[in-house]
Write an enzyme that holds these catalytic residues in place. Sequence first.
Site, short mmCIF file in Angstrom:
data_model
loop_
_atom_site.label_atom_id
_atom_site.label_comp_id
_atom_site.label_asym_id
_atom_site.label_seq_id
_atom_site.Cartn_x
_atom_site.Cartn_y
_atom_site.Cartn_z
N LYS A 193 0.84 -1.19 0.05
CA LYS A 193 0.14 -0.24 -0.03
C LYS A 193 0.81 1.27 0.19
O LYS A 193 0.62 2.18 -0.79
CB LYS A 193 -0.89 -0.20 1.41
N ARG A 268 -12.04 3.60 9.65
CA ARG A 268 -11.88 2.03 9.98
C ARG A 268 -13.31 1.54 10.56
O ARG A 268 -13.21 0.27 10.50
CB ARG A 268 -11.07 1.90 11.36
N ARG A 307 10.28 -10.06 4.41
CA ARG A 307 10.60 -8.71 4.95
C ARG A 307 11.18 -8.82 6.32
O ARG A 307 11.99 -7.89 6.34
CB ARG A 307 9.41 -7.98 4.87
N ARG A 313 11.73 -5.99 12.13
CA ARG A 313 10.31 -5.95 12.86
C ARG A 313 9.80 -7.37 13.34
O ARG A 313 9.45 -8.31 12.59
CB ARG A 313 9.30 -5.35 11.89
N ARG A 325 -2.80 -10.77 11.98
CA ARG A 325 -3.02 -9.48 11.37
C ARG A 325 -3.80 -9.49 10.27
O ARG A 325 -4.37 -8.57 9.98
CB ARG A 325 -1.43 -8.77 10.89
#
Length: 369
Positions: A193, A268, A307, A313, A325
């Site tokens: 995104k 949201r 990633r 992360r 998630r």
Amino acid sequence: MIKLHDLYFKPFVSETELDSTVQNLVDKIANDLQDEVPVFVGILNGSFMFVSDFVKKYPKPCEVTFIKLASYEGVKSTEDIQRLIGLTQDLTGRHVVILEDIIDSGNTLEEVHRIFENEHVASLKIATLFYKPEAYKKDFKLHYVGLEIPNKFIVGYGLDYDGLGRDLPNVYQLKTTKHMTNLVLFGPPGAGKGTQANFLKEKYNLVHISTGDVFRFNIKNETALGMLAKSYMDKGELVPDQVTIDMLNAEVEKNADANGFIFDGFPRTNAQAEALDNLMQSKDSTINAMIALEVDDEVLVQRLLERGKTSGRADDADESIIRNRITEYYNKTAILKDYYSTQSKYFGVDGVGSIEDITERLSKVIDAL
Ligand code: 5GP
Ligand code: MG
């Protein structure tokens, strides 16, 4: 919103409101005229729809005729009134009510009075559906006014812009602010995104508003809204939608000359989507599309694990966290997909492929808006 020729118009007076406005005029006029059989004189072209609805509602016998005058060019009134069709019957001794669609400068009305100067009518009353007090420059009495409106150009319900718009059952007002393209961008974690938002903002000269960034900016710079938001967060409470909306509003106003906005991370919930609609409406604009990048779960998991190897992360390293998630994303966005689908504004775009291919797919959607 609608487009006629080169201009955009926004909804202004609904069919229902027009109907009750016409009914009110009928009630007042019928009450004043009692058992007289009046002659209603419509001023063509603009008044045809108003006259038609008016006489259908008129509770007693009446006559209807028209005169045809022309004064308007494009969106401006001109001094030069052309008499295209004058009176075609003798109205001596009759009670005449002029039915005008709209009174603007009053030039047309002056011509109407000139036409009736030597007609020896028993009475001449003026009724107009719309009246623009700020534009009116004459002293003729307006006996019946449907709606007083601001000095802005309107179309619909008989009124045209260079020939178009007369057929519309609702009335629309000229949009004076620039036309914007506003997108809500969605995508599950790992869909790319952020990358796509960067391309789109360059390509279409849009401003990318990421709610997360806006929050961090306001808190870091200790703006009034940032401090307010922080006071909720410090108490472990959710920041009220209105605070977020006020922050977004500030961003939108900072970029008043933008071609449009990409909203990222907001809305949201349904309530937030409605609040965003209201915000855009207050800017004479609208959300044009929700674009969601669609990527198969397994591809996302692979991408994020990949990633995670380099990003450091923690939430990109654990497969079960990643799956959670993704599930959470679909749970949360399903309502918004419905919200925008019912307005025909939802566009799912295949998010698998090269960056250029995906940008190309997104561009196709945006170009067709
Ligand atoms: P006036 O002569 O009072 O300036 O304007 C009267 C005529 O101009 C109306 O009968 C109508 O035909 C046109 N007009 C005035 N204002 C508007 C407007 O906002 N929209 C449209 N479409 N026509 C208007
Ligand atoms: Mg007219």
